[in-house]
Design a protein around this motif. Structure first.
Motif, mmCIF file in Angstrom:
data_model
loop_
_atom_site.group_PDB
_atom_site.id
_atom_site.type_symbol
_atom_site.label_atom_id
_atom_site.label_comp_id
_atom_site.label_asym_id
_atom_site.label_seq_id
_atom_site.Cartn_x
_atom_site.Cartn_y
_atom_site.Cartn_z
ATOM 1 N N GLU A 10 -7.079 2.842 -7.460
ATOM 2 C CA GLU A 10 -7.484 3.783 -6.407
ATOM 3 C C GLU A 10 -6.681 5.080 -6.532
ATOM 4 O O GLU A 10 -7.203 6.180 -6.390
ATOM 5 C CB GLU A 10 -7.219 3.101 -5.056
ATOM 6 N N GLN A 11 -5.412 4.911 -6.842
ATOM 7 C CA GLN A 11 -4.526 6.079 -6.907
ATOM 8 C C GLN A 11 -4.610 6.832 -8.235
ATOM 9 O O GLN A 11 -3.999 7.886 -8.400
ATOM 10 C CB GLN A 11 -3.077 5.638 -6.668
ATOM 11 N N THR A 12 -5.314 6.240 -9.217
ATOM 12 C CA THR A 12 -5.398 6.924 -10.513
ATOM 13 C C THR A 12 -6.829 7.210 -10.900
ATOM 14 O O THR A 12 -7.119 7.508 -12.047
ATOM 15 C CB THR A 12 -4.749 6.067 -11.623
ATOM 16 N N LYS A 52 -4.839 -1.112 -6.095
ATOM 17 C CA LYS A 52 -4.160 0.022 -5.453
ATOM 18 C C LYS A 52 -3.891 1.121 -6.489
ATOM 19 O O LYS A 52 -4.113 2.312 -6.234
ATOM 20 C CB LYS A 52 -2.841 -0.476 -4.832
ATOM 21 N N LYS A 77 -3.365 14.980 -8.308
ATOM 22 C CA LYS A 77 -1.935 14.751 -8.500
ATOM 23 C C LYS A 77 -1.376 15.753 -9.530
ATOM 24 O O LYS A 77 -0.335 16.369 -9.333
ATOM 25 C CB LYS A 77 -1.711 13.321 -9.021
ATOM 26 N N GLU A 99 1.684 3.966 -3.125
ATOM 27 C CA GLU A 99 1.112 5.311 -3.032
ATOM 28 C C GLU A 99 2.201 6.353 -3.202
ATOM 29 O O GLU A 99 2.055 7.319 -3.964
ATOM 30 C CB GLU A 99 0.473 5.472 -1.654
ATOM 31 N N LEU A 151 3.501 6.509 -6.784
ATOM 32 C CA LEU A 151 2.547 7.127 -7.697
ATOM 33 C C LEU A 151 2.414 8.614 -7.437
ATOM 34 O O LEU A 151 2.030 9.373 -8.320
ATOM 35 C CB LEU A 151 1.184 6.434 -7.570
ATOM 36 N N THR A 152 2.708 9.032 -6.225
ATOM 37 C CA THR A 152 2.634 10.457 -5.927
ATOM 38 C C THR A 152 3.865 11.188 -6.463
ATOM 39 O O THR A 152 3.769 12.243 -7.072
ATOM 40 C CB THR A 152 2.532 10.668 -4.408
ATOM 41 N N TYR A 207 1.422 7.784 -16.513
ATOM 42 C CA TYR A 207 0.462 7.077 -15.662
ATOM 43 C C TYR A 207 -0.383 6.063 -16.441
ATOM 44 O O TYR A 207 -0.900 5.106 -15.881
ATOM 45 C CB TYR A 207 -0.498 8.083 -14.994
ATOM 46 N N VAL A 259 -8.412 11.755 -7.982
ATOM 47 C CA VAL A 259 -7.071 11.607 -7.418
ATOM 48 C C VAL A 259 -6.040 12.028 -8.453
ATOM 49 O O VAL A 259 -5.071 12.745 -8.168
ATOM 50 C CB VAL A 259 -6.809 10.139 -7.002
ATOM 51 N N SER A 272 0.803 -1.224 0.000
ATOM 52 C CA SER A 272 0.000 0.000 0.000
ATOM 53 C C SER A 272 0.843 1.285 0.000
ATOM 54 O O SER A 272 0.733 2.107 -0.914
ATOM 55 C CB SER A 272 -0.950 -0.018 1.177
ATOM 56 N N GLU A 273 1.694 1.429 0.995
ATOM 57 C CA GLU A 273 2.418 2.696 1.135
ATOM 58 C C GLU A 273 3.449 2.955 0.036
ATOM 59 O O GLU A 273 3.421 4.014 -0.590
ATOM 60 C CB GLU A 273 3.101 2.739 2.504
#
Ligand code: GDP
Ligand code: MG
Length: 671
Positions: free
Chosen positions: A544-546, A541, A554, A480, A483-484, A598, A550, A476-477
């Motif tokens: 969720e982040q894309t 994951k 970003k 994230e 991707l950030t 991305y 979100v 998870s971390e």
């Protein structure tokens, strides 16, 4: 006057007319033998009968000798005694005493039918036949007595002719009112000579022509003094004679074993009745056949009694067994019932004709086992069920909590289950019937294996789920974060993290799986599932982040960082001379470059490219999806169209920033 001083008729002194004057046999003999306490005597009893002319003191003699209660003619009334055969039990002796009345029909000019029949009947059952006669009758060769003896001999030839050893009988001549002038020896000689003459005069069948009187009969002679004229001597001689009937140790004991007709006491009633029926219907009396008939009848009766007591016992456990209960100690119970039934049968039936006894015993055994077999099978079935239930429970208990070794838990539970089954099944086995619990054990073993297999599958699944959860937490971390940051080698980082985490997950699976005794194939399947789930988790994951908001956030952040802050991270305050347009373009273009980055999972280092192995792509067997996994499609995060949409939305936001920046310089000039 009878032999009993006190005269009150208790059961033992009761008498029974077994054949009445209408030549009917009594239906009460069995009950009477029971009352006399002789029914269970086995062979431990004797039978004696008396023959002789009317009013020669026969009944008087029997009453004196055996303490019986036969009717004695009343001197004052001189009534005619009825024809028939009476029976009494000897007092304090296991002796059946038969008083045959009316055997001198000849003298009274009546038919000799009864005489012949009663002779047949008495010879077929008695050990000792008392021939009672007055002293003055001795030597009267033509007299009634001699005619009677002729009848007895003839009848005996018919009964025991072929089988001289089988039916020896003692003829005891009791000479009454012996005055003493003629010594007993002389009387005995006269009688013997007469007997020989009668024997010679018999028309014997060809094959028996050579047989001697002594082949069939033993002869014994005794005399009694005059009952009235020498009363004391009479009484003392009677006592002497009595001793010869009762004292087994006396040298002239009369009931020699050879005379016994070998009819067990509990068969005497049936046997006598049958004999009488044969005699009545003038059928040939074949004693071996009679004995076999008797044996069949009695063995059946004895068997029925034994079986019904047995059934009563077996019934007590029928319901519990049918109701699914495992009866503790059922084998012991069954063994006891079965043994008891056979002991009961053997005790009473083994005295009868051996062939019949054995045949009926085999029938009884079959009947007993037919009752026991369903109990045994029911017990096995119930045992099977309860052992399996206990096994399942023990498995579940053992698998509760942490730190168990699956293989250990299973093998211990299995051992206990099969051990318990075998011990109880062995207990239920009894000697005799050919029972086995092998089949039931085999099927139990199979079920235990299949339960354990299912359990292992469930446990493996649980473990894979657990590993999947850990995997998700672990990635998870880092994902994230990557991707950030959106570095150009963002996917290299992500895939590296993915691989490392997946390697750890696989290792963890393999460590745990060793205790599950999984097959290589099962391990391969589990790992394939684990890899796909890991990939799916990664994709979730990333999704969720894309997701659009979100993603826009970003892009915005990225843009702001470049447009609103300078290279050292200090917020910019636009001055009129600043190149807002230039800065805006650079920041916007750099940000827009991120969209293709991305949009697809694509590492810069080709060696980091990942592809799910083929066995992870097949449609899952758990039915969650029927389609193969399209891995290539999962590499695309969003389509080109989606990319353009994002571009437009971001542009609008960026434009707003641009306008705001412009306004801020105008405002600062205005100040
Ligand atoms: P049964 O018909 O042969 O049974 O003879 P009983 O026993 O009824 O006796 C018939 C009669 O003979 C009775 O009156 C007896 O008292 C009598 N009696 C019995 N025993 C003797 C005996 O030994 N001698 C004599 N003289 N009379 C007897
Ligand atoms: Mg009499």
């Amino acid at each position: 006057m009878n032999g009993l001083a006190n005269g009150h008729a208790d059961a033992v002194s009761e008498r029974l007319q077994i054949i009445n004057d209408e030549k009917k046999f009594t239906p009460d003999l069995t009950a009477q033998l029971e009352k006399w306490g002789l029914q269970d005597a086995g062979f431990g009893y004797n039978i004696v009968a008396v023959f002789g002319s009317q009013s020669t003191g026969k009944s008087t003699l029997l009453n004196r000798l055996f303490g019986t209660t036969f009717d004695v003619m009343d001197e004052t009334r001189r009534q005619q005694t009825t024809k028939g055969i009476w029976m009494c039990r000897g007092r304090d002796m296991n002796i059946m005493v038969m008083d045959v009345e009316g055997t001198d029909g000849r003298e009274r000019g009546e038919d000799q039918d009864f005489e012949r029949k009663s002779a047949l009947f008495s010879l077929a059952s008695s050990e000792v036949l008392i021939i009672n006669l007055w002293e003055h009758q001795v030597g009267l060769y033509q007299g009634a007595n001699m005619a009677l003896l002729k009848t007895v001999f003839e009848v005996n030839l018919g009964l025991f002719g072929k089988n001289a050893t089988g039916g020896r009988t003692l003829l005891l001549f009791v000479i009454r009112d012996h005055i003493g002038q003629t010594p007993l020896a002389n009387l005995q000689a006269t009688l013997t000579a007469d007997l020989m003459r009668i024997w010679e005069s018999l028309s014997k069948p060809q094959e028996l022509a050579d047989r001697q009187l002594s082949d069939y009969f033993d002869l014994s002679f005794t005399a009694l003094p005059h009952k009235i004229l020498a009363a004391d001597k009479f009484e003392s001689e009677v006592l002497n004679l009595r001793k010869r009937f009762t004292d087994k140790d006396s040298s002239d004991y009369l009931f020699k074993p050879a005379y016994h007709k070998r009819i067990p006491a509990d068969g005497v009633a049936f046997y006598m009745e049958n004999i009488w029926e044969q005699v009545q219907s003038n059928k040939d009396l074949d004693l071996p056949t009679q004995q076999e008939l008797l044996a069949q009848f009695r063995c059946d009766e004895i068997s029925t009694v034994a079986l019904s007591e047995f059934n009563e016992q077996a019934k007590s456990q029928k319901r519990p067994v049918e109701g699914g209960k495992v009866v503790d100690g059922l084998g012991e119970l069954m063994r006891t019932w079965r043994t008891e039934a056979l002991v009961r049968y053997d005790r009473d039936a083994s005295r009868y004709h051996q062939g019949v006894y054995k045949r009926k015993r085999a029938d009884l055994v079959a009947a007993l086992d037919a009752v026991l077999t369903p109990l045994f099978l029911g017990q096995l079935k119930n045992l099977h069920k309860t052992c399996l239930v206990a096994f399942k429970k023990e498995l579940l208990d053992g698998l509760r909590g942490e730190g168990y070794n699956f293989a250990d838990v299973v093998s211990k539970a299995r051992e206990r289950c099969l051990g318990r089954f075998e011990a109880a099944a062995k207990e239920a086995l009894i000697e005799g019937p050919e029972w086995t619990y092998e089949d039931e054990l085999v099927s139990l073993k199979e079920e235990v294996r299949s339960v354990a297999d299912q359990c292992r599958k469930d446990e493996t699944k649980k473990m894979v789920n657990q590993i999947e959860r850990t995997f998700k937490k672990q990635i998870s971390e880092p994902i994230e974060l990557a991707l950030t940051k959106a570095a150009p080698d963002m996917w290299d980082d992500i895939l590296r993290t993915f691989r490392q985490t997946l390697d750890k997950a696989e290792a963890s699976y393999l460590t745990k799986a060793t205790s599950f005794n999984c097959t290589d194939e099962e391990n391969a399947t589990s790992l394939a599932v684990l890899r796909r789930r890991a990939w799916q988790a990664l994709r979730e994951k990333i999704d969720e982040q894309t997701a659009e908001p979100v993603m826009l956030a970003k892009l915005r952040g990225h843009f702001e960082e470049r447009f609103r802050y300078d290279a050292t991270g200090v917020p910019r305050v636009w001055k009129p001379e600043d190149d807002i347009d230039g800065a805006f373009k650079v920041a916007k273009d750099q940000t827009l470059d991120l969209i293709p980055l991305y949009s697809k999972i694509q590492p810069t280092d080709a060696s980091l490219e990942y592809a799910l192995p083929a066995d992870s792509l097949v449609a899952p067997t758990d039915g969650s999806s029927s389609e193969d996994y399209d891995f290539a499609a999962t590499l695309v995060i969003f389509s080109e169209t989606k990319g353009l949409e994002l571009t437009q939305k971001f542009r609008r936001e960026a434009d707003a920033y641009y306008v705001e920046a412009k306004r801020s310089t105008v405002a600062s000039i205005a100040q």
